[in-house]
Design a protein around this motif. Structure first.
Motif, PDB file in Angstrom:
ATOM      1  N   LYS A 256       0.824  -1.215   0.000  1.00 25.16           N
ATOM      2  CA  LYS A 256       0.000   0.000   0.000  1.00 25.16           C
ATOM      3  C   LYS A 256       0.853   1.257   0.000  1.00 25.16           C
ATOM      4  N   LYS A 257       1.996   1.235   0.683  1.00 27.27           N
ATOM      5  CA  LYS A 257       2.898   2.385   0.702  1.00 27.27           C
ATOM      6  C   LYS A 257       3.544   2.595  -0.659  1.00 27.27           C
ATOM      7  N   GLN A 258       3.855   1.520  -1.358  1.00 31.27           N
ATOM      8  CA  GLN A 258       4.566   1.590  -2.633  1.00 31.27           C
ATOM      9  C   GLN A 258       3.657   1.935  -3.805  1.00 31.27           C
ATOM     10  N   LEU A 259       2.448   1.397  -3.829  1.00 28.32           N
ATOM     11  CA  LEU A 259       1.562   1.494  -4.990  1.00 28.32           C
ATOM     12  C   LEU A 259       0.475   2.546  -4.800  1.00 28.32           C
ATOM     13  N   SER A 260      -0.013   3.086  -5.900  1.00 29.20           N
ATOM     14  CA  SER A 260      -1.199   3.943  -5.831  1.00 29.20           C
ATOM     15  C   SER A 260      -2.385   3.080  -5.400  1.00 29.20           C
ATOM     16  N   ALA A 261      -3.463   3.706  -4.981  1.00 28.30           N
ATOM     17  CA  ALA A 261      -4.653   2.954  -4.545  1.00 28.30           C
ATOM     18  C   ALA A 261      -5.179   2.064  -5.670  1.00 28.30           C
ATOM     19  N   GLU A 262      -5.203   2.592  -6.903  1.00 32.83           N
ATOM     20  CA  GLU A 262      -5.705   1.810  -8.035  1.00 32.83           C
ATOM     21  C   GLU A 262      -4.759   0.654  -8.379  1.00 32.83           C
ATOM     22  N   ALA A 263      -3.450   0.913  -8.354  1.00 32.91           N
ATOM     23  CA  ALA A 263      -2.482  -0.150  -8.633  1.00 32.91           C
ATOM     24  C   ALA A 263      -2.552  -1.232  -7.561  1.00 32.91           C
ATOM     25  N   PHE A 264      -2.731  -0.850  -6.313  1.00 33.09           N
ATOM     26  CA  PHE A 264      -2.873  -1.834  -5.231  1.00 33.09           C
ATOM     27  C   PHE A 264      -4.118  -2.683  -5.461  1.00 33.09           C
ATOM     28  N   TYR A 265      -5.224  -2.044  -5.819  1.00 31.52           N
ATOM     29  CA  TYR A 265      -6.479  -2.756  -6.070  1.00 31.52           C
ATOM     30  C   TYR A 265      -6.314  -3.792  -7.187  1.00 31.52           C
ATOM     31  N   VAL A 266      -5.628  -3.422  -8.255  1.00 28.97           N
ATOM     32  CA  VAL A 266      -5.451  -4.338  -9.387  1.00 28.97           C
ATOM     33  C   VAL A 266      -4.401  -5.402  -9.070  1.00 28.97           C
ATOM     34  N   LEU A 267      -3.200  -4.978  -8.710  1.00 28.94           N
ATOM     35  CA  LEU A 267      -2.086  -5.915  -8.516  1.00 28.94           C
ATOM     36  C   LEU A 267      -2.256  -6.837  -7.313  1.00 28.94           C
ATOM     37  N   ARG A 268      -2.755  -6.317  -6.210  1.00 33.89           N
ATOM     38  CA  ARG A 268      -2.785  -7.112  -4.977  1.00 33.89           C
ATOM     39  C   ARG A 268      -4.164  -7.692  -4.659  1.00 33.89           C
ATOM     40  N   LYS A 269      -5.234  -7.104  -5.219  1.00 33.93           N
ATOM     41  CA  LYS A 269      -6.595  -7.573  -4.933  1.00 33.93           C
ATOM     42  C   LYS A 269      -7.289  -8.137  -6.169  1.00 33.93           C
ATOM     43  N   ALA A 270      -6.537  -8.303  -7.262  1.00 30.10           N
ATOM     44  CA  ALA A 270      -7.054  -8.866  -8.519  1.00 30.10           C
ATOM     45  C   ALA A 270      -8.219  -8.063  -9.083  1.00 30.10           C
ATOM     46  N   GLY A 271      -8.147  -6.753  -8.924  1.00 28.85           N
ATOM     47  CA  GLY A 271      -9.177  -5.886  -9.475  1.00 28.85           C
ATOM     48  C   GLY A 271      -8.976  -5.637 -10.957  1.00 28.85           C
ATOM     49  N   THR A 272      -9.883  -4.861 -11.535  1.00 31.71           N
ATOM     50  CA  THR A 272      -9.805  -4.507 -12.947  1.00 31.71           C
ATOM     51  C   THR A 272     -10.002  -3.001 -13.073  1.00 31.71           C
ATOM     52  N   GLU A 273      -9.111  -2.355 -13.807  1.00 30.88           N
ATOM     53  CA  GLU A 273      -9.283  -0.925 -14.050  1.00 30.88           C
ATOM     54  C   GLU A 273     -10.379  -0.716 -15.084  1.00 30.88           C
ATOM     55  N   ARG A 274     -10.941   0.469 -15.111  1.00 31.29           N
ATOM     56  CA  ARG A 274     -11.967   0.822 -16.078  1.00 31.29           C
ATOM     57  C   ARG A 274     -11.362   0.794 -17.485  1.00 31.29           C
ATOM     58  N   SER A 275     -12.074   0.224 -18.433  1.00 26.45           N
ATOM     59  CA  SER A 275     -11.573   0.158 -19.807  1.00 26.45           C
ATOM     60  C   SER A 275     -11.382   1.564 -20.370  1.00 26.45           C
ATOM     61  N   PHE A 276     -10.426   1.702 -21.257  1.00 22.87           N
ATOM     62  CA  PHE A 276     -10.059   2.947 -21.930  1.00 22.87           C
ATOM     63  C   PHE A 276      -9.540   4.027 -20.972  1.00 22.87           C
ATOM     64  N   SER A 277      -9.177   3.643 -19.735  1.00 26.00           N
ATOM     65  CA  SER A 277      -8.696   4.638 -18.764  1.00 26.00           C
ATOM     66  C   SER A 277      -7.173   4.721 -18.705  1.00 26.00           C
ATOM     67  N   SER A 278      -6.474   3.752 -19.261  1.00 22.83           N
ATOM     68  CA  SER A 278      -5.016   3.738 -19.165  1.00 22.83           C
ATOM     69  C   SER A 278      -4.363   4.448 -20.342  1.00 22.83           C
ATOM     70  N   PRO A 279      -3.427   5.354 -20.058  1.00 19.96           N
ATOM     71  CA  PRO A 279      -2.679   5.977 -21.156  1.00 19.96           C
ATOM     72  C   PRO A 279      -1.826   4.965 -21.925  1.00 19.96           C
ATOM     73  N   LEU A 280      -1.545   3.813 -21.318  1.00 18.61           N
ATOM     74  CA  LEU A 280      -0.746   2.788 -22.000  1.00 18.61           C
ATOM     75  C   LEU A 280      -1.546   2.036 -23.060  1.00 18.61           C
ATOM     76  N   ASN A 281      -2.866   2.167 -23.035  1.00 16.05           N
ATOM     77  CA  ASN A 281      -3.691   1.470 -24.021  1.00 16.05           C
ATOM     78  C   ASN A 281      -3.320   1.872 -25.445  1.00 16.05           C
ATOM     79  N   LYS A 282      -3.098   3.155 -25.687  1.00 15.70           N
ATOM     80  CA  LYS A 282      -2.783   3.650 -27.027  1.00 15.70           C
ATOM     81  C   LYS A 282      -1.306   4.019 -27.175  1.00 15.70           C
ATOM     82  N   ASN A 283      -0.464   3.530 -26.298  1.00 17.91           N
ATOM     83  CA  ASN A 283       0.966   3.793 -26.386  1.00 17.91           C
ATOM     84  C   ASN A 283       1.593   2.797 -27.359  1.00 17.91           C
TER      85      ASN A 283
END
Length: 162
Positions: free
Chosen positions: A43-70
């Motif tokens: 939790k100290k290392q990651l943003s709240a959203e990154a913690f939710y995805v990486l550590r709690k197996a969450g899913t980010e909202r589609s089309f929300s990542s700048p890496l999608n079109k990178n």
């Protein structure tokens, strides 16, 4: 005869959700990874959203990542432990709203099965820290691997080619 049928039917209904299925949902919980941290440390290392995805197996909202079109040249690393996971040469636009790749860097991604939405899906994790990345499907580009690694952008860190 009716009693036997009724007992058998009741037995089958109660056996549909077995402990084996529950174990398959999160078989990565039993794995040991090279990088391990407490929940507080993550939790100290990651943003709240990154913690939710990486550590709690969450899913980010589609089309929300700048890496999608990178589409810059480089490598996509795990946002949790910096392990190289995917190369830009293998990225494609799947139209799903998440960064998609037709293959992973061999040995750096591990796989498990999850039943979180009622049916089996192949879940992807960082092989170094166990962070949840996304899922892999068999509807990718037929000219290459036929695989679509559908990855949460917040689980990735892009490292440009020098």
């Amino acid at each position: 005869m009716k009693k036997i049928f009724l007992i058998a039917l009741i037995g089958m209904l109660f056996s549909c959700n077995t402990s084996a299925q529950k174990q398959a949902v999160k078989n990565t919980e039993k794995e040991t990874f090279k990088v391990t941290k407490t929940e507080t440390e993550w939790k100290k290392q990651l943003s709240a959203e990154a913690f939710y995805v990486l550590r709690k197996a969450g899913t980010e909202r589609s089309f929300s990542s700048p890496l999608n079109k990178n589409y810059s040249k480089g490598t996509y690393h795990c946002a949790g432990c910096n392990t190289p996971l995917f190369k830009s040469d293998h990225k494609f636009d799947s139209g799903t709203g998440w960064p998609s790749f037709d293959r992973e860097i061999a040995g750096n991604v591990s796989f498990s099965t999850d039943y979180n939405i009622g049916y089996a899906r192949t879940e992807e994790h960082c092989a170094t820290c166990g962070g949840h990345l996304g899922h892999v499907f068999d509807d990718g580009p037929r000219k290459t691997t036929g695989k679509r690694h559908c990855i949460n952008g917040v689980a990735l860190k892009f490292v440009p080619e020098k």
